[in-house]
Structures are given as C-alpha cells and as structure tokens.
Design a protein around this motif. Structure first.
Motif, PDB file in Angstrom:
ATOM      1  N   LEU A 147       1.849   8.067   3.244  1.00  0.00           N
ATOM      2  CA  LEU A 147       0.597   7.819   3.970  1.00  0.00           C
ATOM      3  C   LEU A 147       0.825   8.022   5.454  1.00  0.00           C
ATOM      4  O   LEU A 147       1.929   7.801   5.945  1.00  0.00           O
ATOM      5  CB  LEU A 147       0.140   6.367   3.781  1.00  0.00           C
ATOM      6  CG  LEU A 147      -0.238   5.879   2.409  1.00  0.00           C
ATOM      7  CD1 LEU A 147      -0.391   4.365   2.430  1.00  0.00           C
ATOM      8  CD2 LEU A 147      -1.538   6.515   1.983  1.00  0.00           C
ATOM      9  N   THR A 148      -0.228   8.371   6.165  1.00  0.00           N
ATOM     10  CA  THR A 148      -0.157   8.367   7.624  1.00  0.00           C
ATOM     11  C   THR A 148      -0.448   6.951   8.101  1.00  0.00           C
ATOM     12  O   THR A 148      -1.034   6.138   7.367  1.00  0.00           O
ATOM     13  CB  THR A 148      -1.191   9.320   8.249  1.00  0.00           C
ATOM     14  OG1 THR A 148      -2.502   8.849   7.919  1.00  0.00           O
ATOM     15  CG2 THR A 148      -0.993  10.751   7.782  1.00  0.00           C
TER      16      THR A 148
ATOM     17  N   GLU B 286       0.623   3.888  -2.977  1.00  0.00           N
ATOM     18  CA  GLU B 286      -0.100   5.122  -2.666  1.00  0.00           C
ATOM     19  C   GLU B 286       0.814   6.308  -2.388  1.00  0.00           C
ATOM     20  O   GLU B 286       0.348   7.433  -2.307  1.00  0.00           O
ATOM     21  CB  GLU B 286      -0.999   4.911  -1.447  1.00  0.00           C
ATOM     22  CG  GLU B 286      -2.106   3.905  -1.649  1.00  0.00           C
ATOM     23  CD  GLU B 286      -3.161   4.376  -2.620  1.00  0.00           C
ATOM     24  OE1 GLU B 286      -3.598   5.544  -2.510  1.00  0.00           O
ATOM     25  OE2 GLU B 286      -3.534   3.587  -3.503  1.00  0.00           O
TER      26      GLU B 286
ATOM     27  N   GLY C 223      -2.643   6.243  10.263  1.00  0.00           N
ATOM     28  CA  GLY C 223      -4.106   6.167  10.313  1.00  0.00           C
ATOM     29  C   GLY C 223      -4.715   5.802   8.975  1.00  0.00           C
ATOM     30  O   GLY C 223      -5.621   4.978   8.893  1.00  0.00           O
ATOM     31  N   ARG C 224      -4.223   6.432   7.897  1.00  0.00           N
ATOM     32  CA  ARG C 224      -4.758   6.118   6.559  1.00  0.00           C
ATOM     33  C   ARG C 224      -4.404   4.696   6.165  1.00  0.00           C
ATOM     34  O   ARG C 224      -5.239   3.983   5.602  1.00  0.00           O
ATOM     35  CB  ARG C 224      -4.203   7.117   5.537  1.00  0.00           C
ATOM     36  CG  ARG C 224      -4.649   6.838   4.125  1.00  0.00           C
ATOM     37  CD  ARG C 224      -6.151   6.965   3.958  1.00  0.00           C
ATOM     38  NE  ARG C 224      -6.532   6.637   2.597  1.00  0.00           N
ATOM     39  CZ  ARG C 224      -7.585   5.914   2.271  1.00  0.00           C
ATOM     40  NH1 ARG C 224      -8.433   5.487   3.188  1.00  0.00           N
ATOM     41  NH2 ARG C 224      -7.850   5.643   1.002  1.00  0.00           N
TER      42      ARG C 224
ATOM     43  N   TRP D 121       0.835  -1.201   0.000  1.00  0.00           N
ATOM     44  CA  TRP D 121       0.000   0.000   0.000  1.00  0.00           C
ATOM     45  C   TRP D 121       0.870   1.252   0.000  1.00  0.00           C
ATOM     46  O   TRP D 121       0.611   2.201  -0.742  1.00  0.00           O
ATOM     47  CB  TRP D 121      -0.908   0.047   1.231  1.00  0.00           C
ATOM     48  CG  TRP D 121      -2.207  -0.667   1.090  1.00  0.00           C
ATOM     49  CD1 TRP D 121      -2.613  -1.775   1.773  1.00  0.00           C
ATOM     50  CD2 TRP D 121      -3.300  -0.327   0.229  1.00  0.00           C
ATOM     51  NE1 TRP D 121      -3.876  -2.133   1.389  1.00  0.00           N
ATOM     52  CE2 TRP D 121      -4.315  -1.266   0.442  1.00  0.00           C
ATOM     53  CE3 TRP D 121      -3.508   0.685  -0.700  1.00  0.00           C
ATOM     54  CZ2 TRP D 121      -5.535  -1.226  -0.240  1.00  0.00           C
ATOM     55  CZ3 TRP D 121      -4.721   0.717  -1.387  1.00  0.00           C
ATOM     56  CH2 TRP D 121      -5.707  -0.235  -1.150  1.00  0.00           C
ATOM     57  N   THR D 122       1.883   1.262   0.835  1.00  0.00           N
ATOM     58  CA  THR D 122       2.753   2.431   0.925  1.00  0.00           C
ATOM     59  C   THR D 122       3.479   2.662  -0.391  1.00  0.00           C
ATOM     60  O   THR D 122       3.615   3.801  -0.842  1.00  0.00           O
ATOM     61  CB  THR D 122       3.754   2.259   2.083  1.00  0.00           C
ATOM     62  OG1 THR D 122       3.029   1.969   3.278  1.00  0.00           O
ATOM     63  CG2 THR D 122       4.560   3.523   2.313  1.00  0.00           C
TER      64      THR D 122
ATOM     65  N   LYS E 290       2.000  15.745  11.940  1.00  0.00           N
ATOM     66  CA  LYS E 290       1.745  14.505  11.203  1.00  0.00           C
ATOM     67  C   LYS E 290       3.043  13.788  10.882  1.00  0.00           C
ATOM     68  O   LYS E 290       4.054  14.409  10.558  1.00  0.00           O
ATOM     69  CB  LYS E 290       1.059  14.801   9.877  1.00  0.00           C
ATOM     70  CG  LYS E 290      -0.413  14.842   9.918  1.00  0.00           C
ATOM     71  CD  LYS E 290      -0.929  14.931   8.486  1.00  0.00           C
ATOM     72  CE  LYS E 290      -2.413  15.175   8.474  1.00  0.00           C
ATOM     73  NZ  LYS E 290      -2.887  15.327   7.100  1.00  0.00           N
TER      74      LYS E 290
ATOM     75  N   GLU F 261      -6.763   2.419   7.846  1.00  0.00           N
ATOM     76  CA  GLU F 261      -8.062   2.412   7.165  1.00  0.00           C
ATOM     77  C   GLU F 261      -8.030   1.502   5.944  1.00  0.00           C
ATOM     78  O   GLU F 261      -8.960   0.723   5.723  1.00  0.00           O
ATOM     79  CB  GLU F 261      -8.432   3.822   6.699  1.00  0.00           C
ATOM     80  CG  GLU F 261      -8.864   4.766   7.776  1.00  0.00           C
ATOM     81  CD  GLU F 261      -9.064   6.180   7.230  1.00  0.00           C
ATOM     82  OE1 GLU F 261      -9.170   6.364   5.989  1.00  0.00           O
ATOM     83  OE2 GLU F 261      -9.103   7.108   8.056  1.00  0.00           O
ATOM     84  N   LEU F 262      -6.986   1.625   5.145  1.00  0.00           N
ATOM     85  CA  LEU F 262      -6.872   0.806   3.936  1.00  0.00           C
ATOM     86  C   LEU F 262      -6.827  -0.680   4.264  1.00  0.00           C
ATOM     87  O   LEU F 262      -7.382  -1.507   3.537  1.00  0.00           O
ATOM     88  CB  LEU F 262      -5.628   1.216   3.142  1.00  0.00           C
ATOM     89  CG  LEU F 262      -5.676   2.593   2.497  1.00  0.00           C
ATOM     90  CD1 LEU F 262      -4.296   3.006   2.006  1.00  0.00           C
ATOM     91  CD2 LEU F 262      -6.685   2.610   1.354  1.00  0.00           C
TER      92      LEU F 262
END
Length: 125
Positions: A33-34, A30, A36-37, A26-27, A73, A40-41
C-alpha cells in the motif's frame, strides 16, 4: 467501546499503539500500500499516517519499497515480524472472544449475529 478497549489489550506487541497496530493489520491484509491509501483506509491525513508508518518501520514491522510501476511511489510491505505480530494478535483476540461466546445461549449468539450486520452497515457509511 469497552469491548473494543478490552480486545485492544490482546495485542501481541503491547508497545504498539492501537493506531499503529491497525495500520500494520491493514498492510498485512491488503498487501503493498502507499501511505496515502493507508491514510484513506484509516481516515487520517497522510502526514499523520507517515508518522505512524515511521514507527512501524523503526520497529521492523513494515518496509518501504519503491514501486516497480512508478519510481516516484513508495509502497509499504509487512515484514515477516510484522506478519507474526498480526497473526498472534488475531489468535489472542479470537481465543478471548471464543471463550466468552461459548458462555452465551444460542439466542444471545443469534442476537449478536443480527447486531453485527447492523453495526457493519453503520460503520460503512
């Protein structure tokens, strides 16, 4: 389930768990990313994802960086080593699948294409 389990065996780094590889992928796809995001994913809690990210950072596959927009962040970025693991894993999985797809008839491949669309809708719900 058996197909997913078999594909997971084609990871470039066999020390990574399936969850760790998924977060890394994912990282890589995408961008920054945080935690948290990313949680979520992956549909997990942020504390759980933080443990996963710690392993990826320790392995040298992900970096934590401050956000240029918000100093509070923390963003995750894939390192070149992490990118290489994702690329090689995808190459291995693609090769494994291509070999098996080549043995199927045209009708079987068409049936799988239709089933893929239906399964995609199920997973997006």
């Amino acid at each position: 389930m058996r197909l997913a389990r078999r594909l997971r065996q084609e990871r470039a780094d066999t020390e990574l768990s399936g969850t760790q590889y998924s977060a890394l992928a994912w990282t890589a796809s995408e961008g920054s990313l945080t935690v948290g995001r990313l949680a979520e994913l992956e549909r997990v809690t942020p504390p759980s994802m933080n443990r996963t990210v710690n392993c990826l950072v320790d392995a040298g596959y992900v970096l934590r960086e401050g956000s240029p927009d918000d100093g509070r962040k923390v963003l995750l970025r894939t390192t070149p080593a992490g990118e290489a693991v994702v690329r090689e894993t995808r190459r291995r999985r693609d090769a494994w699948l291509a070999k098996r797809f080549a043995a199927l008839t045209a009708d079987e491949r068409e049936t799988l294409a239709k089933a893929t669309a239906i399964l995609g809708r199920l997973t997006d719900q």
